[in-house]
Design a protein around this motif. Sequence first.
Motif, PDB file in Angstrom:
ATOM      1  N   LEU A 114       0.839  -1.205   0.000  1.00 39.39           N
ATOM      2  CA  LEU A 114       0.000   0.000   0.000  1.00 39.39           C
ATOM      3  C   LEU A 114       0.876   1.259   0.000  1.00 39.39           C
ATOM      4  CD1 LEU A 114      -2.910  -0.985   2.438  1.00 39.39           C
ATOM      5  CD2 LEU A 114      -2.979  -0.821  -0.059  1.00 39.39           C
ATOM      6  N   ALA A 118       0.839   3.849  -3.078  1.00 40.95           N
ATOM      7  CA  ALA A 118       0.476   5.227  -2.740  1.00 40.95           C
ATOM      8  C   ALA A 118       1.574   6.190  -3.178  1.00 40.95           C
ATOM      9  CB  ALA A 118       0.235   5.344  -1.241  1.00 40.95           C
ATOM     10  N   ARG A 121       1.433   6.152  -7.472  1.00 45.18           N
ATOM     11  CA  ARG A 121       0.141   5.668  -7.948  1.00 45.18           C
ATOM     12  C   ARG A 121      -0.110   6.171  -9.362  1.00 45.18           C
ATOM     13  NH1 ARG A 121      -4.618   4.439  -4.744  1.00 45.18           N
ATOM     14  NH2 ARG A 121      -6.336   4.032  -6.154  1.00 45.18           N
ATOM     15  N   PRO A 162      -7.737   1.689  -0.756  1.00 47.12           N
ATOM     16  CA  PRO A 162      -6.673   0.767  -0.320  1.00 47.12           C
ATOM     17  C   PRO A 162      -7.166  -0.438   0.477  1.00 47.12           C
ATOM     18  CG  PRO A 162      -5.977   3.030  -0.018  1.00 47.12           C
ATOM     19  CD  PRO A 162      -7.398   3.084  -0.459  1.00 47.12           C
ATOM     20  N   ARG A 165      -9.133  -2.822  -1.653  1.00 44.81           N
ATOM     21  CA  ARG A 165      -8.232  -3.494  -2.578  1.00 44.81           C
ATOM     22  C   ARG A 165      -7.486  -4.624  -1.868  1.00 44.81           C
ATOM     23  NH1 ARG A 165      -3.544  -0.209  -5.914  1.00 44.81           N
ATOM     24  NH2 ARG A 165      -2.867  -1.907  -7.268  1.00 44.81           N
TER      25      ARG A 165
END
Lengths: 209, 190
Positions: A114, A118, A121, A162, A165
């Motif tokens: 993540l 991030a 992205r 997030p 996902r």
Amino acid sequence: MRLGVDSAVVVARMSGWSARVTVDSPSSHLDLAAAADRILVAAFLAGSQEAFNVIVTRHQRNVYQLCFRFVHTHEDASDLAQDVFVRAFKGLKNFKGDSALSTWLYRVGVNCCLNQVAAKRPSTESIDDAQYVDERLDDPLRAVVRGERVAEVRRAIAQLPPKQRATLLLRVYQELSHDEIATILGCSVGAAKANFFHALRNLKRLLQP
Amino acid sequence: MTLHLSSQEYVDAVDGTLSSVRQAHVARCAQCRAEVESLVGSVMTLTQDDVPEPSPLFWDHFPQRVQTTTQAEGFSASDTLWWARWKTVATAAIAVAGVVVAATIYTRPATTAIEPMDSVLGALETAASVTVEAQWEFVTNVLGSLETEGVRSSLSPSAQAVDAAFEDLSVEERENFMRLLRAEMDEGMQ
């Protein structure tokens, strides 16, 4: 595989369990390859690099596959998986033993992934996504159609929030229970189920023509 | 009319763990049934995507790659042992420090009673001297305001009191008293 460190008897205590490990003692040897994860952790905390190598060997495939689901290229996935295990190496002393080692590694992995997605992205997934679809079993035309569909699904997944996902990937591809997912994401089982429900709903909306 | 499924129940339906009572509702409710079928379809779509298997050599070399990276960053497995040992030492040091602090706090009243004793005594002496001086000043002022004859009459013992005091003396005390009295009278006559 046997430990190659100085003789030592190690008692590693963690909340909920303890493990007594005899490391390369003249009278007894520990077969690390067959040892349980908790024994490997205890041996590693006793200074055995070999024990950590066994941990990596045992869990590398699951960690790599999780990473691949987030980044979709072998290079990025292998780099991310390496980062996960380096972090695990540094942080294993804080592992309490409250959950399975695999669950703890998934937690480290999800955090790494993540953070990675991030940090860089993309607005959409790479146009080269389709080339990483395993097409070896398909005929050329079906492979192209299937590759396009898979790339479309990956782009949709990348647009999910997030936690949705992560929940979707852990549930569908890693086949973890909702309890395990809740532990990994630090939420209740109900919240994990709700995340999964909304992820599927959002995915359906994103995939509609 | 039964309530529609909640989000968690939809997930249970997809997983096949929905209770029989709620399954009966899904069988009767077209809306819930359509939603469940849609969710199952989404899951089926996802499962068509497999992760390509890397080369077997990749798996063989990956642990060594991780080890090389950790060593390059200056970490080794023995660092964790060092950390674990120092964690124990640090915990013990903190415990000892806590005991020392607790002991210091516990014994502080005795220490404070001893160390400032001189200053306390000095303050008491000062207070005492002030009191004595004030008392003498008070007595001087009072006596200064009285007439001499009044003082003599009020402070002179009565004859009965002198007789009673003389009778309380022992024989030896009386002899001493008479000797002192004669000496005093002789001095007065000289």
